[in-house]
Design an enzyme around this catalytic site. Structure first.
Site, short mmCIF file in Angstrom:
data_model
loop_
_atom_site.label_atom_id
_atom_site.label_comp_id
_atom_site.label_asym_id
_atom_site.label_seq_id
_atom_site.Cartn_x
_atom_site.Cartn_y
_atom_site.Cartn_z
N LYS A 11 -12.34 12.19 -10.98
CA LYS A 11 -13.04 11.70 -10.14
C LYS A 11 -12.56 12.16 -8.70
CE LYS A 11 -14.14 7.43 -7.77
NZ LYS A 11 -13.45 5.81 -7.45
N GLY A 51 -13.88 -1.15 -1.07
CA GLY A 51 -13.14 -2.42 -1.05
C GLY A 51 -13.79 -3.55 0.03
N ALA A 94 -17.70 1.98 -5.52
CA ALA A 94 -17.67 1.51 -4.24
C ALA A 94 -18.38 0.37 -3.60
CB ALA A 94 -17.29 2.47 -3.23
N GLY A 95 -17.59 -0.85 -3.01
CA GLY A 95 -18.53 -1.94 -2.33
C GLY A 95 -18.93 -2.78 -3.11
N ASN A 149 -12.95 -1.93 -8.74
CA ASN A 149 -11.41 -2.16 -8.89
C ASN A 149 -11.12 -3.18 -8.08
OD1 ASN A 149 -8.42 -0.04 -8.56
ND2 ASN A 149 -8.57 -2.08 -8.81
N THR A 150 -11.30 -3.42 -6.67
CA THR A 150 -10.67 -4.54 -5.90
C THR A 150 -11.47 -5.91 -6.34
OG1 THR A 150 -10.69 -3.03 -4.22
CG2 THR A 150 -10.62 -5.18 -3.43
#
Length: 257
Positions: free
Chosen positions: A96, A157, A184-185, A206-207
């Site tokens: 990635k 994040g 992301a986001g 992830n977050t």
């Protein structure tokens, strides 16, 4: 079944492994998500802890495919070197690719990203580029050898969810046969369902899971939302209308004078 660089995966959720309260909670979340692929930051683990070996061993016990990433890299040279180190550590040519251009938004440096993608593709890597929703950049990444695109829907994040739906729709329409993974986001399961309803192939996050009060439960929630969004897209959803349309037919109804 989703196919990424010739590898078939059943789950359309790719899960990050950073920021979990403990290794045990990480393992529980990965199992609850039913994911087939986890991302691992080689630089973060090696720089932030001497327990890197134990962490990598834990990942191996989860029976998932590892997608190493170049998180934290800000130059082409950094990203290429990190990718080569990751290939040695994890014995995989998947990477990635992240090349960060802005410290505040963590927006990718798309010029360096394309250059690094070209170098790594030329050396046999299967590149998963973290990019913006810009179509021209996406075209350049495809020309550089990428066969998967990973556009953001908001800054890393931020948990803002898709902030530019027209751009995401355009990318899906422009690349109908390219695997597209929103990266992301994403902050809520509903955000994941929205992008999957647009026809995207998968979601990487992830977050939103790692920072939840109950990461395993949140991982399961995201899995359900992603599956629901995919099924809805395939089923063919009702598009918004400018006027009300009765669901009960008016033909044959009684008329009172």
């Amino acid at each position: 079944m989703l196919e990424l660089y010739g590898h078939a995966v059943a789950s359309r959720l790719l899960l990050g492994t950073a920021r979990y309260p403990s290794p045990a909670i990480l393992a529980e979340a990965v199992r609850a998500s039913k994911t087939d692929i986890v991302t691992v930051s080689l630089r973060r683990e090696m720089a932030g802890s001497r327990a890197g070996g134990a962490f990598f061993e834990l990942i191996r016990t989860l029976s998932v495919k590892v997608l190493p990433n170049t998180a934290g890299c800000h130059t082409v040279a950094e990203a290429v070197l990190t990718a080569k180190m990751a290939r040695e550590v994890f014995a995989t040519d998947w990477i990635k690719l992240e090349v960060i251009g802005n410290h505040d938004t963590l927006q990718p440096d798309v010029f360096a990203l394309v250059e690094a993608a070209r170098i790594l593709s030329g050396e046999g890597f299967k590149v998963f580029p973290y990019t913006t929703d810009d179509l021209v950049v996406a075209e350049r990444l495809m020309e550089a050898g990428c066969r998967v695109l990973m556009p953001w829907c908001a800054p890393i994040g931020s948990a803002m969810g898709p902030v530019n739906l027209p751009a995401l729709r355009s990318m899906r329409a422009h690349f109908p046969d390219v695997p597209l993974i929103v990266d992301a986001g994403i902050g809520r399961p509903s955000h994941a369902a929205i992008v999957m309803e647009l026809g995207y192939d998968a979601v990487l996050l992830n977050t939103a899971v790692a920072s939840a009060a109950n990461p395993a439960a949140m991982a399961a929630a995201f899995t359900g939302a992603i599956e629901a969004g995919r099924i809805a897209f395939q089923a063919g959803m009702l598009e918004p209308r400018d006027m009300a349309v009765p669901s009960t037919p008016v033909i044959g109804k009684a008329v009172f004078s």
